[in-house]
Scaffold this active site. Sequence first.
Site: not given
Ligand code: IVH
Length: 690
Positions: A30, A34, A78-79, A124, A126, A128, A147, A181, A233, A299, A323, A415, A418, A431, A436
């Site tokens: 990893d 990175d 964040s998570l 739950e 996630k 997007d 946020r 979200e 949520y 969670k 993910k 090109c 042009c 080009c 152009c």
């Molecule tokens: S809980 C401390 N639940 O994912 C943040 N987040 O990678 C706890 N998101 O910023 C967030 N679905 O924008 C939570 N069911 C869900 C979610 C969710 C999407 C997003 C959220 C968060 C980001 C974290």
Amino acid sequence: MDARRELEILVDQIRHHERAYRAAKPEITDGAFDEMFDRYVALADELGVPESERIDRAPGADHTDGFVQVEHRVPMLSLEKLTPNRRDSKGASMPLGEQLSQWWERRREDLELSASTALPVYIEPKIDGISVSLLYERGSLVRAVTRGDGKRGDDITKQVERARAVPARLGTTGNFEVRGELYWPRAAFEAWNETLRAHGEEEIANPRNGTAGMMKRKDPEGLESVGITSFLYQVPWHEGVSLPRRQSEILRWLSEQGASVYVEQTTVAESAEAALAFCEGFGSKRGTLPYEIDGMVLKIDELKHYEKLGGTGHHPHWGIAYKFPPERKTTRVVSIEVSVGKSGKLTPVANLEPVQLAGTTVVRASLHNFVELERKDVRIGDRVEVEKAGDIIPQVIQSISHEEGSVGFARPTHCPACQTPVVAEEIFVYCPNPACLAQRRERLIHFASRRAMEIDGMGESLVSQVVDKLGVESPHQIFELTSERLAGLERMGKKSADNVVKALGAAKSRGLARVLYSLAIRHVGETMSEDLASYFGTGEKLLAFAERYVAGDEATIAVVAPESGSGAIEGLARKTADSIFGELASPAVRRVLEGLAGAGVSLEAKTAARVEVAGVAGKSFVLTGTLPTLKRDAAGDMIKAAGGKVSGSVSKKTDYVVAGEEAGSKLEKANELGVPVIDEAALLAMLGRS
Ligand code: IVH
């Protein structure tokens, strides 16, 4: 090695290792990955790679000018993520199940629970989209905030209300904050793009970008017909409301109050195996859901544990994200065309039979360059595998089958825009004609973009319109645009046109470094622009120097390549200098700079922002890992503003490595070389900001 060549190799390597990692056969750690990625980011910044070509760009909900900023009562963090190719300290790979079990065990220890005590986890989807914080007073929505940087976000109440994205009232009185979200369901998003297509307008790349863009429209008019909605949520703060005690019940409670939540898409798990099985199962039906998800969130179900579990400045300890691996689909190459970049680079692009991929209909995919195209032997008519890098830019992974009698796509000799004969430089084809039209359009898009002149409201489609309909050819002509002329364009009301004119006024004082970066001169990325601006101070001095340099003036050459030691302009090698000053001295660039000066754009280096801080000034820093509160970009800007340098890789010359969570091999390298390692708090203290 030439920076562009290095970047190209890095992109290839990153893709290779991503593939290996997805195939569960990682070849490197990893940390090494990175480091490779960080090097890519540093180089891509340096070379000014356009946003659309970058493989590291995920849209953020950053502050937008013109929006009121609001402090979050509770920070929006964040998570932590489960990472499929994580290795333990002995280098052995750690399957997800093992990582999750470990995470779970750690939580049990933090809570001082025995191994036999159940600690259920709620899972739950996630979604997007973009996260939002909603304040309800006596049951009514009073404020919606993005946020932002986690501490402060932008007030988007008007937009959220107009879009009817969240309930205006919830069925309970009392004061409370709800988080969730905002997202654009697939069907509504596709319908919107269909309309854009029908009007010959540029489509929106994906629902998440689209949601962010819509919610940052200053004028909320019309948002009610867009179809953006929400998944709520969390209730991080409340008074006068009695809340259930479990996350699973919170979702049900929110649903009963009238919020849209997907209770039926969730489960409670008590073991890592069961949890992962649920996540993987969800992944396989991902494409059939009416909304985009990029993973699952796990969670701890009992909310009473949250306080004790605490967290870092980056993520709470009560949750972790799973993910999904990127989606891959097969489709057919209908044709191959050549697109012209801002510096004239020609890139092969495949037009595809439309295919649904990670939430959008993909019709085009990059083939990167002609060497790669030949290596992959992708031909018109072939069935190919496509995938989105970082779930954003579609790319052709490989050809699965050739059509009978199909022939490869030949490198262009001229090109396509042009017709000028192309020139080859290493693995790229360019080009060479600065006039152009295709290049001009790309350059203007770059010129107006956020990290360049930051002309708010002047995105790709407006630039295209001013080029095609208002005859703008050169950057300085952008500054001559009037509100009346702009208001005649599509999707441009009087108010938006006034805002663009205001933004143009603001852009005039960005200073020499930003102007230089905005010109898209080869080898002049952000760092080089800053170095040139601070060395020369004014555009006039820089141009005068460039002229003397190309005329062979020895004194100027000595600045770049002195008899001994390194040059006075940091990081400027002789070959690069030849190219940079050659371009700067060209009549085309001189005309642009003179035009800009004539339009009132400042060509003075901004020095005021740089207040040298003893201990930081003149020192070289490397930032690695996730810092608890600052984004790496922001930390870098603070170091530079204090007179320090920020570099992408650790060497003996590095003075400090600033390491955050999950710092990889840069940290190891620092330890190996004995470079001092500090954390964010120590950096802030050095900067006098703690
Ligand atoms: S809980 C401390 N639940 O994912 C943040 N987040 O990678 C706890 N998101 O910023 C967030 N679905 O924008 C939570 N069911 C869900 C979610 C969710 C999407 C997003 C959220 C968060 C980001 C974290």
